[in-house]
Motif scaffolding. Structure first.
Motif, PDB file in Angstrom:
ATOM      1  N   UNK A 161       0.806  -1.388   0.060  1.00  0.00           N
ATOM      2  CA  UNK A 161      -0.278   0.260   0.305  1.00  0.00           C
ATOM      3  C   UNK A 161       0.442   1.093   0.079  1.00  0.00           C
ATOM      4  N   UNK A 162       0.488   2.063  -0.655  1.00  0.00           N
ATOM      5  CA  UNK A 162       1.143   3.531  -0.429  1.00  0.00           C
ATOM      6  C   UNK A 162       0.384   4.269   1.374  1.00  0.00           C
ATOM      7  N   UNK A 163       1.481   5.011   0.755  1.00  0.00           N
ATOM      8  CA  UNK A 163       1.625   6.211   2.145  1.00  0.00           C
ATOM      9  C   UNK A 163       0.901   7.116   2.418  1.00  0.00           C
ATOM     10  N   UNK A 164       0.795   7.689   0.825  1.00  0.00           N
ATOM     11  CA  UNK A 164       0.594   9.419   0.351  1.00  0.00           C
ATOM     12  C   UNK A 164      -0.849   9.545   0.293  1.00  0.00           C
ATOM     13  N   UNK A 165      -1.610   8.190  -0.169  1.00  0.00           N
ATOM     14  CA  UNK A 165      -3.558   8.530   0.007  1.00  0.00           C
ATOM     15  C   UNK A 165      -3.624   9.539   1.112  1.00  0.00           C
ATOM     16  N   UNK A 166      -5.442   9.395   0.400  1.00  0.00           N
ATOM     17  CA  UNK A 166      -6.569  10.526   1.471  1.00  0.00           C
ATOM     18  C   UNK A 166      -6.384   9.697   2.817  1.00  0.00           C
TER      19      UNK A 166
END
Length: 346
Positions: A46-51
Motif C-alpha cells: 500500500x502507498x503511504x500518501x493517499x487520502x
C-alpha cells in the motif's frame, strides 16, 4: 429465500470446463504434490500518501483478522500472540482498546461464536470471552492457517493441505487431506435455504473453490477462481464471493454443484472482503489504492455504490451486524477503521 438469478452471464461454460475433481478420504493419504498449483497471490504494497481514511480510526497494532461478537470486535495481532478487544469501535464514548495476551503463540485466525470468540494456533484452540478471559483447549495442529465453525463442529485448515474437523472440546472427528493449502473455509448459513450447511475450501495455491461434505469427505465438483484468488466470504444466500488479487477481479459462486455466477473487475489488488447482509453490499478493499469499494448485489450483478479511503495495507474487514459499521484492520499498524453505514446511500 431464493437467490436472484440475474448474474453476469457468459462465463458458465468456461467455468464448468475448469472443474476440478478430487477424492474424499478420512485420512491424509492424497498426494497434494500432484496438484496443479501456482504461487499464491499476495496483496500489493500500500502507498503511504493517499487520502485520509473515512470514519473513525482507533489505535490498533498490525493485524491479520477481525471478528465481532455482540458489541465487541476482536482483532488478531500480526504477532500471533495478542487479541485486542474493541467495544463498539467508532461509537461515542467507547472504552479504550484492551490488548489480551493469548495463552499460546502462533495464533493465525479468530472467529465469533455466539457471545465469545475462538482462535486457533499450533497448540490448539483458544476461547476468548468478551471480558478478556482466555482459555486453551490443547490440540496439536501442524501449520494451522484458517478457522471456521459449523454448528457444533470446529473446522481448521492447514498450510499442509489438510482440513481438520474437531468437536468443540477439541476431539478429532475427521481429517481430510489432498489440498495444496486450506486458506479459508466457507460455511453457508441456515438462511441459505438452497445450500444451507454447504462447506467449501478456498485454496490459494490452486486458486480454487472446493466444496466438501465434512461428514464423509465426499468432494463435490470444484472450480478455479481466476489466476490468484486470496480471500473469500459467504453471504446469507450461500453465495461465495472471492477476491482475484492477481487479476484485479471478484468472483461469485453458487449452487450444488457450484457454478461461477459473477466475474467483475475491481480496483488494483483487491484483497479483503466484507458482506453487509442488511443492505446486500459487498465491500472489497484495494491495497494498491487504499480504497474500499461497495458493490450492490441485490439484483444479482455487481453495481458500484461508493468508494471510501481506507487505512493502509488492509488485511481484514467485517461488518458489525448490530451497528452496521464497516470495520477495517490494517496489516501495518495504521489502526482499526470504523465506517458508519450511511457512508453509502441506500
Amino acid at each position: 429465500m431464493r437467490v436472484r438469478t440475474r448474474w453476469t452471464a457468459g462465463l458458465m461454460a468456461a467455468a464448468v470446463g475448469l472443474t476440478l475433481v478430487a477424492c474424499g478420504s478420512d485420512a491424509d493419504d492424497s498426494d497434494s504434490s500432484k496438484l496443479d498449483t501456482l504461487p499464491p497471490a499476495t496483496a500489493a504494497q500500500s502507498p503511504t500518501d493517499t487520502a485520509r481514511p473515512v470514519g473513525t480510526v482507533v489505535p490498533q497494532a498490525a493485524a491479520t483478522a477481525i471478528a465481532v461478537a455482540g458489541s465487541t470486535a476482536a482483532v488478531l495481532g500480526a504477532d500471533g500472540r495478542t487479541v485486542t478487544l474493541h467495544t463498539a469501535p467508532g461509537g461515542e464514548h467507547t472504552a479504550a482498546p484492551r490488548p489480551i495476551p493469548l495463552p499460546i503463540d502462533g495464533v493465525v485466525d479468530v472467529v465469533a461464536v455466539g457471545d465469545h470468540f475462538l482462535a486457533v494456533g499450533p497448540k490448539g484452540l483458544v476461547r476468548i470471552d468478551v471480558d478478556g478471559r482466555a482459555g486453551l483447549t490443547d490440540v496439536p495442529i501442524d501449520a494451522p492457517l484458517s478457522l471456521a465453525v459449523d454448528g457444533d463442529k470446529v473446522l481448521v485448515g492447514t498450510q499442509k493441505g489438510v482440513l481438520l474437523v474437531l468437536s468443540m472440546n477439541g476431539e478429532r472427528l475427521h481429517e481430510y487431506g489432498g489440498y495444496a493449502r486450506v486458506d479459508d473455509i466457507l460455511v453457508a448459513p441456515d438462511s441459505a435455504s438452497e445450500v444451507s450447511g454447504q462447506v467449501s475450501v478456498l485454496d490459494r495455491a490452486q486458486s480454487a473453490v472446493l466444496p466438501i461434505d465434512i461428514d464423509n469427505g465426499d468432494r463435490k465438483a470444484s472450480l478455479r477462481a481466476g489466476n490468484g484468488s486470496t480471500n473469500a466470504v459467504v453471504d446469507r444466500f450461500g453465495r461465495i464471493m472471492v477476491t482475484g488479487t492477481r487479476d484485479d477481479e471478484i468472483y461469485a459462486f453458487f449452487g450444488e454443484p457450484i457454478i461461477m455466477r459473477l466475474r467483475h473487475p475491481t480496483p488494483a489488488s483487491p484483497f479483503a472482503l466484507a458482506y453487509d447482509e442488511k443492505r446486500d453490499l459487498l465491500w472489497v478493499s484495494s491495497t494498491a489504492e487504499n480504497e474500499a469499494v461497495a458493490y450492490d448485489l441485490s439484483r444479482g450483478d455487481a453495481r458500484e455504490r461508493g468508494r471510501i479511503a481506507t487505512v493502509g495495507q488492509v488485511t481484514a474487514m467485517t461488518v458489525d451486524p448490530t451497528s452496521g459499521r464497516l470495520l477495517i484492520a490494517s496489516g501495518r499498524g495504521d489502526g482499526l477503521q470504523a465506517v458508519a453505514p450511511d457512508v453509502v446511500a441506500p
